[in-house]
Structures are given as structure tokens and as C-alpha cells.
Scaffold this active site. Structure first.
Site, PDB file in Angstrom:
ATOM      1  N   CYS A   1     -10.471  -3.355  -9.909  1.00  0.00           N
ATOM      2  CA  CYS A   1     -10.038  -2.150  -9.198  1.00  0.00           C
ATOM      3  C   CYS A   1      -8.651  -2.296  -8.582  1.00  0.00           C
ATOM      4  O   CYS A   1      -8.213  -1.443  -7.829  1.00  0.00           O
ATOM      5  CB  CYS A   1     -11.048  -1.775  -8.114  1.00  0.00           C
TER       6      CYS A   1
ATOM      7  N   HIS B   1       0.813  -1.212   0.000  1.00  0.00           N
ATOM      8  CA  HIS B   1       0.000   0.000   0.000  1.00  0.00           C
ATOM      9  C   HIS B   1       0.847   1.263   0.000  1.00  0.00           C
ATOM     10  O   HIS B   1       0.373   2.317  -0.409  1.00  0.00           O
ATOM     11  CB  HIS B   1      -1.013  -0.035   1.149  1.00  0.00           C
TER      12      HIS B   1
ATOM     13  N   GLU C   1     -11.424 -11.177  -3.937  1.00  0.00           N
ATOM     14  CA  GLU C   1     -10.014 -11.038  -3.572  1.00  0.00           C
ATOM     15  C   GLU C   1      -9.345 -12.354  -3.188  1.00  0.00           C
ATOM     16  O   GLU C   1      -8.123 -12.409  -3.108  1.00  0.00           O
ATOM     17  CB  GLU C   1      -9.875 -10.073  -2.389  1.00  0.00           C
TER      18      GLU C   1
ATOM     19  N   ASP D   1      -4.834  -8.455  -4.001  1.00  0.00           N
ATOM     20  CA  ASP D   1      -4.962  -9.559  -3.048  1.00  0.00           C
ATOM     21  C   ASP D   1      -5.244 -10.882  -3.739  1.00  0.00           C
ATOM     22  O   ASP D   1      -4.807 -11.939  -3.269  1.00  0.00           O
ATOM     23  CB  ASP D   1      -6.071  -9.261  -2.032  1.00  0.00           C
TER      24      ASP D   1
END
Length: 584
Positions: A522, A209, A451, A475
Site C-alpha cells: 500500500c 506526505h 513498515e 517507511d
């Protein structure tokens, strides 16, 4: 001497400037810029912290038992001497006054400068005094902790200098680049509107992230550069090559000139792409493609509009919860934030994902997850369902924000039908609570993140419960290939084109099309222009990415013919080596 440090390229572009080192500390240290009128107050904060430690050491000396070993008294004398060392005092003042660092940052920066001097001493006894200095500084930081002033907005960004200016060294303002061992997502948000032109970290992967937020900031970044923070010194000249994943330290004039030319080329390319902002995203064969933005804060809606987004495909709400020392935002605070994002998109849809914390997104900097494997522990929807009151607080805020515009509600990391049923029950309870209070709320479309492989394999069951699906490729790749995406040691195994990953993605897209329900990608794959043609060929018609990547993906869309891409994509899907076919 010029040398290069190699890492992983995570955010494209070139940055040239002076290095700013963020020293790691066992104490949670805030890093932010202050305003010029705060300089005096920050110096006083450091002085007060130092004086408190001096008093503490004097008290220890006064209360020392008579039978205490003489080494202990000598140690206290050393600590007292280090606290009053002119190099430490004047250095901290320099970083606060000249660089506008906050007090804690200035203190840890000067600690690193002096620690390097200790490392270079030939005398072993003197070298070992570095540990005493670290202990002294940590004592000061502990006294300062909890009395820090609110984070001040950073000063306006300095002008970007041309190569002639750079060669004039410090006679002009120059950009700053951040070098750190690691940066938490909360750190990244803190730096989001700062003066930094780029950054490098020792650790991290392409879809950690830290990297994701770097891309959203649209600044060059390299992660996983191992010993970068040990090799670079404060104020070193560095070049960050975000395309190649390289940091060049102390570059020669020839290298500076070459990279200056590449910077200008990048600027021209961005200007050319900006002309596509208002062009509809339609393929050559007339397929309308939805290009959406991923955002982390309500204010990011403006960047989404500037990037030409048709809406927000992913609002990562967890960033509102981070760095608050456990003081989670209440319903009203969340409602105001979500409303700001919804109204900021001027009637375009906003997809709000419920809080997704855990693994590489802890709530607070320095927080250590107690689970043996945080990525497989109590994270995302599991975390929310474990605290229904907190979860419904967020759900109520989202439902209230839906009064102000079209809102989609997205749930992360679902894997079981029982989880789906519990989640939907919480939504209904939140509606009932608002009704009981007589508070207005609006309709929302409900969606699930795909995910984990289990969710992809049971996509038909998911579509019985949800209006739309979003494939979180970051993920999904991690869990399919059993790779920690934040671990640079296995980053080379992270493969969006792995046949197993592509099979799962294709299966979800195809099932959504069969049932007439929207499927969006996404994850980072959505903003990767090398993947755009393949995803279009697999039938994807909705992409959500960082605003800075939208125009480059739109260019690929405008050049694509999905009638030709469909058969080709099926060939890629059937291949044992999809990457080779994409490279052709």
C-alpha cells in the site's frame, strides 16, 4: 526572463498558470478561499486586528518611562507608520477582494510583496525596516488568531484556459499554481478541493506526505525545489512539469505552446485509460489482481469508485485528527466518518488504519516534535498505545462502522510481539465496552503494517496473530536505508529497488502465500507502473494506491504474464543492480 527551478517529480502532468505564493510565518496562518459575500467581513477582521495593534502601540507610547532610550520611541513611531501604510492596507484589500483570500493569507501575501520592495532598496537603513514590517504584521496576526471564521469551501475551479487564452494574459481567467516553502498534510487537505492546478514546494521528498496527498489530488507537483518560493513572485507565469520535476518561470510563447501540446497529449492518454475502468484486472495467464485505493477522507470513496477500485486498501485515518489544535474527534464523529466511507464503497471492503501521526505527519500545523528524531520516536502504534483511552475511542468507532459493510482494521508500525499483544488486548477491551453499552458492532479482519525491517524479518510471528499484512513501502525503505524520506538533501538515496528492500518485500509476500494469508503493498511502490511487473513476478496479488494511478497500473496488469515474470523477478532479486534489469 525565463528560468527553470529543478526539484523532485512527485505527481505527473503539466500545469500552467499564475503563481500564488504562500508565505511562511512564525505565526500559524490559515490559507483558504472565501466566498464573495465574505469579503466585507474579512476586511473588517484585518481592520480590527490592525486597530488592536495601533491601540497597543499607543498604550506603550503613553506608558513609556521618561528614562527610556529615544530609539525605543522612534521604533514605536516606525511601527505605527507601517501599520497605517497605504501600500499595506490597499494591498490586503486587493488580495481579499480580487483573489478571495482569507484575511490572514491576504495579510501575509502583501507582507511578502512589500518585503521584496525593501530587499531591493539600496539604503541599508530602509532595507532593515523589513524586519519592523514583519514584526508589525506578526502582531496583527496574533490579534487575529483564534477568531478566524470556519474554513469556507473554495469557489468552483476556473475553467482551464487554452494557449491562446494564456497569451491574452489577464483578459481571461487562468489556473493558479501554488508555490510554498512547505505544506503540511493539513494544508494539503485544505487545498484538496481548491482551484489550484499544481504546486511546488522548497522542501520535501518523493514520499513525504505532502507528495502523497498531491498524487491523491492528481495534480502536477514538484517538491524539494529549494529556493522556489524566493525566486518566484506573486502572479508570475509558471509551468510545473510534474514528469521532469521542473518549474519554468516566465516562459516564452514558444515554451508555452510546447507545454500546451503536452497538456493535451496527457488529457488524451487519460481518456484512453478511462476505457479500462470496468475491465477486470486479470493477467494474460488468468491471475486475478486486486487493485485497491488509498484515501484520506470519507468523501474520497467517490474518487476510488471513479478510479475503478475494488475497495479501499488504506484509509489514512490520521488526516481526520490534524489541524484541530488538539481537539481530537470523539467516537461519534469518527463513527459517522468511517460509516460514510464504508457505505460509500457500496459493499466493497474498506481497510481502516488506526491513527499514524508523528515524524512528517504532526497533528497540527507548526507543531514541533520534541523528540530528537521524530521518525524514531512516539509515533503510529506507539502513540496510540501511550494513550489507551484515545485508542479505544477510535477502535470503538471502527467496530461500529463494521455493521455497515466489510471492514478491515490495520495497525501501523508494529515491531514487537508485546506491541501486538497490547494492541489486540485493546481491541477486545473496545468490544467489551460496546457490549456493555449495548451498542451494535461488526466483525473485522485484523492486519499489521510491515513498515520496519524488524517486522519483515519476523513475518512468521506476525502471521500467527493477524489475518492479513500490508507492506508500507514508504517507511520500510526509509527505515531500511536510514533515510529521512521528507529530507530533500538525501532524497537521491531513497531507492525502492535497493536489494535489501526488495529482499524484505519478497520475503513477506512469499511467507503470506505459504500461509494462505493476503499480503498487500500500500506504499507508493504500488502505484508506480515501473514496479508493477516486478511485484507481480514476486507473487503480489493485491495493490493499494491513489485512485488516480489505478488505471495505469491496471493497464500493466492486463499486459502481464506472471508465468514469465516469476523467473525474471527472481533474477532481479538476486542482482546487485536491480534497477539495471528493470530498465532493460
Amino acid at each position: 526572463m525565463t528560468f527553470a527551478v529543478h526539484g523532485l517529480a512527485v505527481a505527473r502532468g503539466i500545469a500552467i498558470g499564475r503563481a500564488v505564493l504562500v508565505a511562511s510565518s512564525r505565526v500559524d496562518v490559515a490559507h483558504y478561499f472565501i466566498d464573495a459575500d465574505q469579503v466585507g467581513a474579512e476586511i473588517v477582521r484585518v481592520r480590527n486586528g490592525r486597530n488592536a495593534v495601533v491601540e497597543e502601540l499607543q498604550r506603550l507610547q503613553a506608558e513609556m518611562p521618561h528614562d527610556a532610550p529615544p530609539e525605543l520611541a522612534a521604533l514605536l513611531d516606525v511601527h505605527m507608520m507601517l501599520l497605517q501604510d497605504e501600500a499595506l492596507v490597499s494591498g490586503v484589500k486587493h488580495w481579499i477582494t480580487d483573489r478571495l483570500y482569507n484575511a490572514e493569507w491576504a495579510l501575509t501575501t502583501q507582507l511578502e510583496v512589500i518585503a521584496r520592495q525593501f530587499d531591493e532598496m539600496e539604503d541599508e537603513y530602509l532595507r532593515e525596516r523589513k524586519a519592523d514590517l514583519e514584526q508589525v504584521v506578526e502582531r496583527v496576526l496574533r490579534h487575529m488568531k483564534g477568531v478566524a471564521s470556519p474554513v469556507a469551501p473554495p469557489p468552483s475551479s476556473p475553467r482551464r484556459s487554452n494557449q491562446q487564452d494564456l497569451l491574452l494574459d489577464d483578459t481571461v481567467d487562468v489556473p493558479l499554481v501554488l508555490v510554498a516553502h512547505d505544506l503540511s498534510p493539513a494544508d494539503m487537505l485544505q487545498f484538496k478541493k481548491s482551484v489550484f492546478a499544481g504546486f511546488v514546494t522548497d522542501v520535501g521528498g518523493k514520499t513525504s506526505h505532502t507528495a502523497i496527498v498531491a498524487r491523491s489530488m492528481d495534480i502536477p507537483a514538484v517538491v524539494g525545489a529549494r529556493a522556489a518560493s524566493q525566486l518566484v513572485r506573486q502572479d508570475d507565469w509558471v509551468i510545473i512539469d510534474g514528469d521532469a520535476g521542473v518549474m519554468i518561470v516566465d516562459p516564452s510563447p514558444i515554451i508555452l505552446a510546447e507545454y500546451g501540446f503536452r497538456q493535451r497529449q496527457t488529457t488524451l492518454e487519460r481518456e484512453r485509460l478511462s476505457r479500462l475502468r470496468h475491465t477486470p484486472a486479470v493477467t494474460l495467464d488468468g491471475q486475478k489482481i486486486e487493485l485497491l485505493a488509498n484515501i484520506e477522507q470519507p468523501a474520497d470513496a467517490a474518487a476510488a469508485l471513479r478510479g475503478g477500485a475494488a475497495g479501499v486498501g488504506l484509509f489514512r485515518s490520521e488526516f481526520m485528527f490534524m489541524g484541530r489544535n488538539g481537539n481530537l474527534p470523539g467516537e461519534e464523529e469518527q463513527y459517522q466518518a468511517y460509516r460514510e466511507a464504508v457505505q460509500g464503497m457500496n459493499g466493497m471492503p474498506v481497510t481502516l488504519r488506526t491513527i499514524d501521526v508523528g515524524a512528517d505527519k504532526p497533528l497540527d500545523k507548526g507543531y514541533k516534535d520534541s523528540y530528537l528524531n521524530p521518525a524514531l520516536g512516539l509515533r503510529a502504534i506507539r502513540w496510540s498505545l501511550a494513550d489507551p483511552a484515545m485508542f479505544r475511542t477510535q477502535l470503538r468507532a471502527v467496530l461500529r462502522a463494521a455493521v455497515h459493510g466489510p471492514v478491515n482494521l490495520l495497525f501501523p508500525m508494529l515491531a514487537h510481539v508485546s506491541e501486538i499483544q497490547q494492541t489486540l488486548a485493546q481491541v477486545e477491551m473496545a468490544r467489551a465496552e460496546l457490549n456493555a453499552r449495548g451498542v451494535a458492532h461488526g466483525p473485522v479482519q485484523l492486519g499489521a503494517m510491515i513498515e520496519v525491517p524488524a517486522a519483515a524479518l519476523m513475518v512468521r510471528s506476525f502471521l500467527k496473530y493477524f489475518d492479513f499484512l500490508s507492506i508500507g513501502t514508504n517507511d520500510l525503505i526509509q527505515y531500511t536505508l536510514a533515510i529521512d524520506r521528507a529530507d530533500e538533501a538525501v532524497a537521491h538515496l531513497y531507492d525502492p529497488l535497493h536489494p535489501a528492500v526488495l529482499q524484505l518485500v519478497a520475503q513477506v509476500i512469499a511467507e503470506g502465500e505459504r500461509q494462505g494469508k493476503s499480503v498487500c503493498v500500500c506504499g507508493e511502490t504500488a502505484g508506480d507502473v515501473s514496479m508493477t511487473r516486478l511485484l507481480l513476478g514476486l507473487g503480489l496479488r493485491s495493490f493499494s494506491m491513489h485512485p488516480a494511478q489505478i488505471l495505469a497500473v491496471k493497464q500493466e496488469v492486463l499486459r502481464a504474464d506472471t508465468r514469465k515474470l516469476g523467473p525474471w523477478a527472481q533474477g532481479v532479486l538476486a542482482s546487485d543492480d536491480p534497477a539495471a534489469l528493470l530498465a532493460e
